[in-house]
Write a protein that holds these residues in place. Structure first.
Motif, PDB file in Angstrom:
ATOM      1  N   VAL A  55       3.916  73.580  41.771  1.00 35.65           N
ATOM      2  CA  VAL A  55       3.860  72.327  41.018  1.00 35.65           C
ATOM      3  C   VAL A  55       5.152  71.553  41.271  1.00 35.65           C
ATOM      4  N   LYS A  56       5.017  70.311  41.721  1.00 39.22           N
ATOM      5  CA  LYS A  56       6.179  69.446  41.944  1.00 39.22           C
ATOM      6  C   LYS A  56       6.510  68.721  40.643  1.00 39.22           C
ATOM      7  N   LEU A  57       7.784  68.701  40.277  1.00 43.70           N
ATOM      8  CA  LEU A  57       8.224  68.003  39.074  1.00 43.70           C
ATOM      9  C   LEU A  57       8.970  66.722  39.454  1.00 43.70           C
ATOM     10  N   ASN A  58       8.710  65.665  38.723  1.00 46.02           N
ATOM     11  CA  ASN A  58       9.359  64.369  38.910  1.00 46.02           C
ATOM     12  C   ASN A  58       9.933  63.918  37.575  1.00 46.02           C
ATOM     13  N   MET A  59      11.060  63.226  37.605  1.00 48.62           N
ATOM     14  CA  MET A  59      11.638  62.671  36.381  1.00 48.62           C
ATOM     15  C   MET A  59      11.954  61.196  36.564  1.00 48.62           C
ATOM     16  N   ILE A  60      11.626  60.396  35.550  1.00 48.58           N
ATOM     17  CA  ILE A  60      11.851  58.947  35.594  1.00 48.58           C
ATOM     18  C   ILE A  60      13.134  58.575  34.866  1.00 48.58           C
ATOM     19  N   MET A  61      13.877  57.645  35.462  1.00 50.68           N
ATOM     20  CA  MET A  61      14.987  56.972  34.789  1.00 50.68           C
ATOM     21  C   MET A  61      14.620  55.498  34.675  1.00 50.68           C
ATOM     22  N   ASN A  62      14.485  55.002  33.459  1.00 60.30           N
ATOM     23  CA  ASN A  62      14.184  53.590  33.247  1.00 60.30           C
ATOM     24  C   ASN A  62      15.491  52.816  33.352  1.00 60.30           C
ATOM     25  N   ALA A  63      15.833  52.422  34.570  1.00 60.72           N
ATOM     26  CA  ALA A  63      17.149  51.850  34.858  1.00 60.72           C
ATOM     27  C   ALA A  63      17.314  50.421  34.362  1.00 60.72           C
ATOM     28  N   LYS A  64      16.195  49.734  34.129  1.00 61.00           N
ATOM     29  CA  LYS A  64      16.230  48.389  33.561  1.00 61.00           C
ATOM     30  C   LYS A  64      14.965  48.212  32.736  1.00 61.00           C
ATOM     31  N   SER A  65      15.101  47.833  31.474  1.00 58.29           N
ATOM     32  CA  SER A  65      13.953  47.821  30.567  1.00 58.29           C
ATOM     33  C   SER A  65      13.659  46.423  30.053  1.00 58.29           C
ATOM     34  N   GLY A  66      12.399  46.014  30.150  1.00 60.53           N
ATOM     35  CA  GLY A  66      11.994  44.714  29.643  1.00 60.53           C
ATOM     36  C   GLY A  66      12.499  43.569  30.497  1.00 60.53           C
ATOM     37  N   LEU A  67      12.552  42.384  29.896  1.00 60.92           N
ATOM     38  CA  LEU A  67      13.104  41.190  30.573  1.00 60.92           C
ATOM     39  C   LEU A  67      12.315  40.852  31.836  1.00 60.92           C
ATOM     40  N   CYS A  68      11.023  41.160  31.850  1.00 60.15           N
ATOM     41  CA  CYS A  68      10.221  40.991  33.063  1.00 60.15           C
ATOM     42  C   CYS A  68       9.380  39.716  33.000  1.00 60.15           C
ATOM     43  N   PRO A  69       9.369  38.912  34.065  1.00 55.79           N
ATOM     44  CA  PRO A  69       8.586  37.676  34.080  1.00 55.79           C
ATOM     45  C   PRO A  69       7.108  37.856  34.405  1.00 55.79           C
ATOM     46  N   GLU A  70       6.702  39.072  34.740  1.00 56.74           N
ATOM     47  CA  GLU A  70       5.310  39.325  35.100  1.00 56.74           C
ATOM     48  C   GLU A  70       4.442  39.460  33.842  1.00 56.74           C
ATOM     49  N   ASP A  71       3.115  39.223  33.991  1.00 57.75           N
ATOM     50  CA  ASP A  71       2.231  39.244  32.820  1.00 57.75           C
ATOM     51  C   ASP A  71       1.241  40.416  32.836  1.00 57.75           C
ATOM     52  N   CYS A  72       1.651  41.558  33.351  1.00 62.83           N
ATOM     53  CA  CYS A  72       0.787  42.741  33.411  1.00 62.83           C
ATOM     54  C   CYS A  72       0.338  43.135  31.999  1.00 62.83           C
ATOM     55  N   GLY A  73      -0.974  43.143  31.779  1.00 61.19           N
ATOM     56  CA  GLY A  73      -1.500  43.322  30.443  1.00 61.19           C
ATOM     57  C   GLY A  73      -1.292  44.682  29.827  1.00 61.19           C
ATOM     58  N   TYR A  74      -1.025  45.689  30.643  1.00 62.18           N
ATOM     59  CA  TYR A  74      -0.845  47.047  30.148  1.00 62.18           C
ATOM     60  C   TYR A  74       0.594  47.353  29.770  1.00 62.18           C
ATOM     61  N   CYS A  75       1.528  46.475  30.162  1.00 57.52           N
ATOM     62  CA  CYS A  75       2.949  46.836  30.151  1.00 57.52           C
ATOM     63  C   CYS A  75       3.697  46.242  28.964  1.00 57.52           C
ATOM     64  N   SER A  76       4.422  47.094  28.260  1.00 62.67           N
ATOM     65  CA  SER A  76       5.217  46.666  27.109  1.00 62.67           C
ATOM     66  C   SER A  76       6.462  45.904  27.509  1.00 62.67           C
ATOM     67  N   GLN A  77       6.774  45.888  28.801  1.00 59.31           N
ATOM     68  CA  GLN A  77       7.966  45.193  29.282  1.00 59.31           C
ATOM     69  C   GLN A  77       7.653  43.795  29.812  1.00 59.31           C
TER      70      GLN A  77
END
Length: 329
Positions: A55-77
């Motif tokens: 099993v391969k393990l991956n870890m996420i670092m949210n290096a920049k949160s929010g402040l996004c100009p895109e309108d992706c309907g699923y995304c809280s950012q």
């Protein structure tokens, strides 16, 4: 009258190099619920052939949160979201590097540096490049970056710095795209994946299930990812977040989620299939079964939603008799 396929025979044909048909893929998704164990057994036969019980393990670092100009309907950012999340610009280099050390502690082989936004500026690339170089000099980690739409020049700079993989998900079916976002196109995402491939970065691209797509569209997405030749395919399941346009969407039922993972394994038998965001919320108590099709998971939190305790993931892997794959660059 529904025809029951010989799932084990399908696995044998897949291992022999024969690609399943669209109709066979659709039958996986539409099979009766009582067939789920036979389907997972067959997908495990394919998974085991290529990956054993690793099993391969991956870890996420949210290096920049929010402040996004895109309108992706699923995304809280996104710019259209009114979600109660923390927002901040790029974390400093020391924090990003410290995240890599935490990934090592969690036995993750891949560290994913993710930033919100349409595309990185030259200054953003400078910042990420500096952090990546320090990480690669001191730690045996595979680095995946997810920074938005890329130019060839910026992709080449990431490659030179040591970025091994770049994530840019297709997210949904091309015909469903306008229902999810209007500020970029499906083709924009395909183009970015192709650019990263051209400069020698391993492509990572997947989907988010549960955003109104049909079964037929899910099967077509699986084949689109095969055509894209993504080395790593994260399969996310929508986790509806308060304040987003998709907040009231229903969860994907656990058995349906397992069928999707089996489909992805059959269509992309040699690829890293990662059960990703929303697994805890959608799969619930059936999470362990996901690893009979998928060979990779994220450990810890996601971007703005909480993940499962790392200890619980370790216990699932141990209880299945599987082992964590050590990083091999």
């Amino acid at each position: 009258m529904q025809v029951t396929l010989d799932w084990r025979r399908m696995a044998e044909k897949t291992i022999a190099g024969e690609i399943i048909t669209f109709d066979e893929g659709l039958q996986i998704l539409q099979a009766k619920e009582e067939e789920i164990l036979a389907i997972m057994d067959a997908s495990y036969k394919v998974r085991h052939h290529y990956y054993g019980n690793k099993v391969k393990l991956n870890m996420i670092m949210n290096a920049k949160s929010g402040l996004c100009p895109e309108d992706c309907g699923y995304c809280s950012q996104s710019i259209v979201a009114d979600s109660p999340i923390e927002t901040y610009n790029y974390l400093d280099k020391e924090t990003i590097v410290a995240g890599a050390k935490e990934a090592m502690r969690r036995k993750a082989g891949t560290y994913c540096i993710v930033a919100s936004g349409r595309q990185p500026s030259n200054k953003d690339i400078d910042h990420v490049v500096s952090a990546v170089k320090e990480i690669k000099e001191t730690m045996p980690l595979k680095i995946c970056a997810c920074l938005g739409i890329l130019s060839e020049e910026k992709a080449a700079r990431l490659k030179e710095a040591g970025v091994d993989r770049y994530n840019h998900n297709l997210n949904t079916h091309k015909d469903n795209y306008g229902n999810i976002t209007t500020t970029h196109t499906y083709e924009d995402r395909v183009d970015t994946v192709e650019i990263t491939k051209d400069v020698g970065i391993s492509p990572c691209s997947g989907c988010i299930i549960g955003m109104g797509e049909s079964d037929e569209q899910i099967v077509e997405m699986a084949f689109a990812l095969r055509k894209l030749n993504a080395d790593s395919i994260p399969v996310n399941f929508l986790h509806p977040i308060e304040g987003t346009p998709l907040a009231n969407y229903e969860r994907t039922k656990p058995i349906k989620a397992l069928k999707v993972l089996a489909l992805m394994r059959f269509v992309n038998p040699t690829k890293e299939i990662r059960v990703s965001g929303g697994r805890e919320f959608n799969l619930r108590h059936l999470q362990p079964l996901a690893l009979y099709a998928a060979n990779s998971v994220f450990v810890g939190d996601y971007l703005t939603t909480a993940g499962q305790e790392v200890k619980k993931d370790d216990e699932i892997i141990e209880d299945l008799g599987f082992t964590i794959e050590e990083c091999a660059l």
